[in-house]
Write a protein that holds these residues in place. Structure first.
Motif, PDB file in Angstrom:
ATOM      1  N   ILE A   1     -19.327 -71.789  -4.311  1.00 26.51           N
ATOM      2  CA  ILE A   1     -20.571 -71.595  -5.006  1.00 26.51           C
ATOM      3  C   ILE A   1     -20.275 -69.796  -5.066  1.00 26.51           C
ATOM      4  O   ILE A   1     -21.193 -69.372  -6.364  1.00 26.51           O
ATOM      5  CB  ILE A   1     -21.567 -72.321  -4.029  1.00 26.51           C
ATOM      6  CG1 ILE A   1     -21.427 -73.686  -3.868  1.00 26.51           C
ATOM      7  CG2 ILE A   1     -22.818 -71.332  -4.658  1.00 26.51           C
ATOM      8  CD1 ILE A   1     -22.569 -74.010  -2.750  1.00 26.51           C
ATOM      9  N   CYS A   2     -20.774 -68.651  -4.515  1.00 22.42           N
ATOM     10  CA  CYS A   2     -20.655 -67.623  -5.247  1.00 22.42           C
ATOM     11  C   CYS A   2     -19.742 -67.271  -5.616  1.00 22.42           C
ATOM     12  O   CYS A   2     -20.167 -66.399  -6.815  1.00 22.42           O
ATOM     13  CB  CYS A   2     -21.148 -66.557  -3.508  1.00 22.42           C
ATOM     14  SG  CYS A   2     -22.670 -67.020  -2.912  1.00 22.42           S
ATOM     15  N   ARG A   3     -18.936 -67.448  -5.818  1.00 25.16           N
ATOM     16  CA  ARG A   3     -17.670 -67.570  -6.508  1.00 25.16           C
ATOM     17  C   ARG A   3     -17.348 -67.796  -7.965  1.00 25.16           C
ATOM     18  O   ARG A   3     -17.619 -67.095  -9.079  1.00 25.16           O
ATOM     19  CB  ARG A   3     -16.449 -67.735  -6.124  1.00 25.16           C
ATOM     20  CG  ARG A   3     -15.121 -66.676  -7.135  1.00 25.16           C
ATOM     21  CD  ARG A   3     -14.330 -65.893  -7.343  1.00 25.16           C
ATOM     22  NE  ARG A   3     -13.804 -65.214  -8.485  1.00 25.16           N
ATOM     23  CZ  ARG A   3     -13.519 -64.484  -9.079  1.00 25.16           C
ATOM     24  NH1 ARG A   3     -14.940 -63.939  -9.211  1.00 25.16           N
ATOM     25  NH2 ARG A   3     -12.315 -64.502  -9.813  1.00 25.16           N
ATOM     26  N   TYR A   4     -18.191 -68.898  -8.090  1.00 24.50           N
ATOM     27  CA  TYR A   4     -18.770 -70.036  -9.215  1.00 24.50           C
ATOM     28  C   TYR A   4     -19.942 -69.106 -10.235  1.00 24.50           C
ATOM     29  O   TYR A   4     -20.075 -68.902 -11.284  1.00 24.50           O
ATOM     30  CB  TYR A   4     -18.844 -71.672  -8.980  1.00 24.50           C
ATOM     31  CG  TYR A   4     -19.626 -72.115 -10.259  1.00 24.50           C
ATOM     32  CD1 TYR A   4     -18.392 -72.162 -11.167  1.00 24.50           C
ATOM     33  CD2 TYR A   4     -20.979 -72.257 -10.677  1.00 24.50           C
ATOM     34  CE1 TYR A   4     -19.111 -73.166 -12.169  1.00 24.50           C
ATOM     35  CE2 TYR A   4     -21.162 -72.763 -11.531  1.00 24.50           C
ATOM     36  CZ  TYR A   4     -20.283 -73.651 -12.941  1.00 24.50           C
ATOM     37  OH  TYR A   4     -20.830 -73.868 -13.279  1.00 24.50           O
ATOM     38  N   ALA A   5     -20.969 -68.896  -9.084  1.00 18.20           N
ATOM     39  CA  ALA A   5     -22.360 -68.139  -9.568  1.00 18.20           C
ATOM     40  C   ALA A   5     -21.412 -66.377 -10.391  1.00 18.20           C
ATOM     41  O   ALA A   5     -21.934 -66.003 -11.719  1.00 18.20           O
ATOM     42  CB  ALA A   5     -22.855 -67.249  -8.725  1.00 18.20           C
ATOM     43  N   ALA A   6     -20.386 -65.822 -10.037  1.00 12.90           N
ATOM     44  CA  ALA A   6     -20.169 -64.251 -10.602  1.00 12.90           C
ATOM     45  C   ALA A   6     -19.599 -65.126 -12.040  1.00 12.90           C
ATOM     46  O   ALA A   6     -19.003 -64.467 -13.106  1.00 12.90           O
ATOM     47  CB  ALA A   6     -19.013 -63.677  -9.556  1.00 12.90           C
ATOM     48  N   LEU A   7     -18.333 -66.042 -12.141  1.00 17.70           N
ATOM     49  CA  LEU A   7     -17.863 -66.565 -12.441  1.00 17.70           C
ATOM     50  C   LEU A   7     -19.027 -67.242 -14.108  1.00 17.70           C
ATOM     51  O   LEU A   7     -18.338 -66.384 -15.318  1.00 17.70           O
ATOM     52  CB  LEU A   7     -16.338 -67.498 -12.538  1.00 17.70           C
ATOM     53  CG  LEU A   7     -15.483 -67.163 -12.180  1.00 17.70           C
ATOM     54  CD1 LEU A   7     -14.923 -68.291 -11.271  1.00 17.70           C
ATOM     55  CD2 LEU A   7     -14.751 -65.663 -13.180  1.00 17.70           C
ATOM     56  N   PHE A   8     -19.790 -67.751 -13.767  1.00 17.99           N
ATOM     57  CA  PHE A   8     -20.529 -68.480 -14.727  1.00 17.99           C
ATOM     58  C   PHE A   8     -21.535 -66.816 -15.213  1.00 17.99           C
ATOM     59  O   PHE A   8     -22.108 -66.680 -16.610  1.00 17.99           O
ATOM     60  CB  PHE A   8     -21.899 -69.312 -13.840  1.00 17.99           C
ATOM     61  CG  PHE A   8     -22.450 -68.839 -14.959  1.00 17.99           C
ATOM     62  CD1 PHE A   8     -22.587 -70.945 -14.996  1.00 17.99           C
ATOM     63  CD2 PHE A   8     -23.859 -69.137 -15.384  1.00 17.99           C
ATOM     64  CE1 PHE A   8     -23.038 -71.547 -15.983  1.00 17.99           C
ATOM     65  CE2 PHE A   8     -24.756 -70.044 -16.186  1.00 17.99           C
ATOM     66  CZ  PHE A   8     -24.557 -71.681 -16.373  1.00 17.99           C
ATOM     67  N   GLU A   9     -22.126 -65.984 -14.185  1.00 15.76           N
ATOM     68  CA  GLU A   9     -22.808 -64.367 -14.992  1.00 15.76           C
ATOM     69  C   GLU A   9     -21.909 -64.284 -16.193  1.00 15.76           C
ATOM     70  O   GLU A   9     -22.371 -63.503 -17.393  1.00 15.76           O
ATOM     71  CB  GLU A   9     -22.595 -63.907 -13.560  1.00 15.76           C
ATOM     72  CG  GLU A   9     -23.353 -62.298 -13.774  1.00 15.76           C
ATOM     73  CD  GLU A   9     -24.491 -61.541 -13.354  1.00 15.76           C
ATOM     74  OE1 GLU A   9     -24.226 -61.107 -13.347  1.00 15.76           O
ATOM     75  OE2 GLU A   9     -23.007 -61.816 -12.373  1.00 15.76           O
ATOM     76  N   GLU A  10     -20.385 -63.626 -14.975  1.00 12.51           N
ATOM     77  CA  GLU A  10     -19.084 -63.557 -16.489  1.00 12.51           C
ATOM     78  C   GLU A  10     -19.154 -63.860 -17.920  1.00 12.51           C
ATOM     79  O   GLU A  10     -19.500 -63.571 -18.995  1.00 12.51           O
ATOM     80  CB  GLU A  10     -18.284 -63.152 -16.314  1.00 12.51           C
ATOM     81  CG  GLU A  10     -16.646 -62.090 -16.714  1.00 12.51           C
ATOM     82  CD  GLU A  10     -15.839 -62.180 -16.279  1.00 12.51           C
ATOM     83  OE1 GLU A  10     -14.271 -63.094 -16.580  1.00 12.51           O
ATOM     84  OE2 GLU A  10     -15.919 -62.415 -15.146  1.00 12.51           O
ATOM     85  N   GLY A  11     -19.546 -65.383 -18.086  1.00 11.73           N
ATOM     86  CA  GLY A  11     -18.911 -66.072 -19.522  1.00 11.73           C
ATOM     87  C   GLY A  11     -20.275 -66.051 -20.068  1.00 11.73           C
ATOM     88  O   GLY A  11     -20.794 -65.549 -21.049  1.00 11.73           O
ATOM     89  N   ALA A  12     -21.009 -66.053 -19.114  1.00 15.19           N
ATOM     90  CA  ALA A  12     -23.211 -65.742 -19.708  1.00 15.19           C
ATOM     91  C   ALA A  12     -23.744 -64.766 -20.310  1.00 15.19           C
ATOM     92  O   ALA A  12     -23.783 -64.712 -21.634  1.00 15.19           O
ATOM     93  CB  ALA A  12     -23.993 -66.500 -18.090  1.00 15.19           C
ATOM     94  N   ASN A  13     -23.200 -64.015 -19.674  1.00 10.32           N
ATOM     95  CA  ASN A  13     -22.808 -62.136 -20.375  1.00 10.32           C
ATOM     96  C   ASN A  13     -22.010 -62.167 -22.089  1.00 10.32           C
ATOM     97  O   ASN A  13     -22.357 -62.017 -22.971  1.00 10.32           O
ATOM     98  CB  ASN A  13     -22.436 -61.194 -19.485  1.00 10.32           C
ATOM     99  CG  ASN A  13     -22.985 -60.925 -18.272  1.00 10.32           C
ATOM    100  OD1 ASN A  13     -24.242 -61.318 -18.545  1.00 10.32           O
ATOM    101  ND2 ASN A  13     -23.311 -60.555 -16.892  1.00 10.32           N
ATOM    102  N   LYS A  14     -20.763 -62.583 -21.732  1.00 10.97           N
ATOM    103  CA  LYS A  14     -20.162 -62.899 -23.028  1.00 10.97           C
ATOM    104  C   LYS A  14     -20.611 -63.954 -23.848  1.00 10.97           C
ATOM    105  O   LYS A  14     -20.344 -63.541 -25.026  1.00 10.97           O
ATOM    106  CB  LYS A  14     -18.516 -63.412 -22.643  1.00 10.97           C
ATOM    107  CG  LYS A  14     -17.504 -62.691 -22.167  1.00 10.97           C
ATOM    108  CD  LYS A  14     -16.497 -63.583 -21.431  1.00 10.97           C
ATOM    109  CE  LYS A  14     -15.665 -62.481 -20.487  1.00 10.97           C
ATOM    110  NZ  LYS A  14     -14.534 -63.142 -20.148  1.00 10.97           N
TER     111      LYS A  14
END
Length: 185
Positions: A122-135
C-alpha cells in the motif's frame, strides 16, 4: 469496496483480514436525494467515497463535459495518498448511496492492523501514485475518467506488489503529499 485496484490486489493476498479490519473501522454510509451536492469544487477531501447505489454526475472545469458516475466508482482516491482538494463538483443524479472512508483514520489504523507486506504494498503504491500525480500536475481529477486511467492504476498496483524491494518499509502513508500542492488545485 474492492473496485479500487490497490484494495482488490491486497484482498487477493493470503493476509487480507488486516485490510478488511482497516476498512471496516473507517467506513460510514452517506445517502442523498437527486440534485444534492455531495461535495463542492475546492473542498479539502477528508474522505474517499465509493458509490454503492444510484447515479451521480462529476464535473470539473478541466473536463469538456460532466462524467456519469455509476455504482462501484471510487471518488477522490488521491486523498488516501496525500493532501487533496476536490478538483470538481459531485452531484447526485438519482437517489444515491455511498460509502465514505475517512482518510485520517485509514492512515492511523493501517500500521496496527495490516501485516507488513500489505502495508509495504500500500505504501509503495502511495509513493508510485504520488509520482504519477506529480507528473500530471493539476490534470489529476477526483475520479478515473476513462479506461486508460483505470489501466494505469492497475499497473501501479502491479508495480507496487512486484517491484517493492524487500527493505522498502514505509509505515506512515500520511507522509505523502503531492508536490504540486493543494493550493494549485
Amino acid at each position: 469496496l474492492f473496485s479500487l485496484p490497490i484494495f482488490r490486489k491486497v484482498m487477493r493476498r493470503q493476509h487480507q483480514e488486516g485490510l478488511a479490519r482497516v476498512l471496516c473501522f473507517n467506513l460510514a454510509e452517506g445517502s442523498a436525494i437527486p440534485g444534492h451536492e455531495v461535495f463542492p469544487n475546492g473542498a479539502q477531501a477528508t474522505t474517499v467515497l465509493c458509490t454503492t447505489l444510484g447515479r451521480m454526475s462529476y464535473n470539473s472545469k478541466r473536463l469538456t463535459e460532466a462524467v456519469d458516475v455509476e455504482p462501484n466508482t471510487w471518488i477522490s482516491e488521491p486523498a488516501l495518498w496525500g493532501q487533496w482538494k476536490r478538483a470538481g463538483v459531485l452531484i447526485t443524479s438519482t437517489a444515491a448511496r455511498w460509502l465514505e472512508l475517512d482518510v485520517t483514520r485509514f492512515r492511523s489504523i493501517l500500521p496496527a492492523h495490516a501485516d507488513n507486506r500489505t502495508r509495504d504494498i500500500i505504501c509503495r503504491y502511495a509513493a508510485l501514485f504520488e509520482e504519477g500525480a506529480n507528473k500530471l500536475g493539476p490534470g489529476l481529477l477526483d475520479i478515473a475518467v476513462d479506461h486508460d486511467d483505470l489501466e494505469a492504476r492497475d499497473k501501479l498496483v502491479e508495480d507496487a506488489a512486484s517491484n517493492s524491494p524487500p527493505d522498502f518499509r514505509v509505515t506512515d502513508v500520511s507522509k505523502t503529499s503531492f508536490r504540486f500542492g493543494v493550493a494549485q488545485l
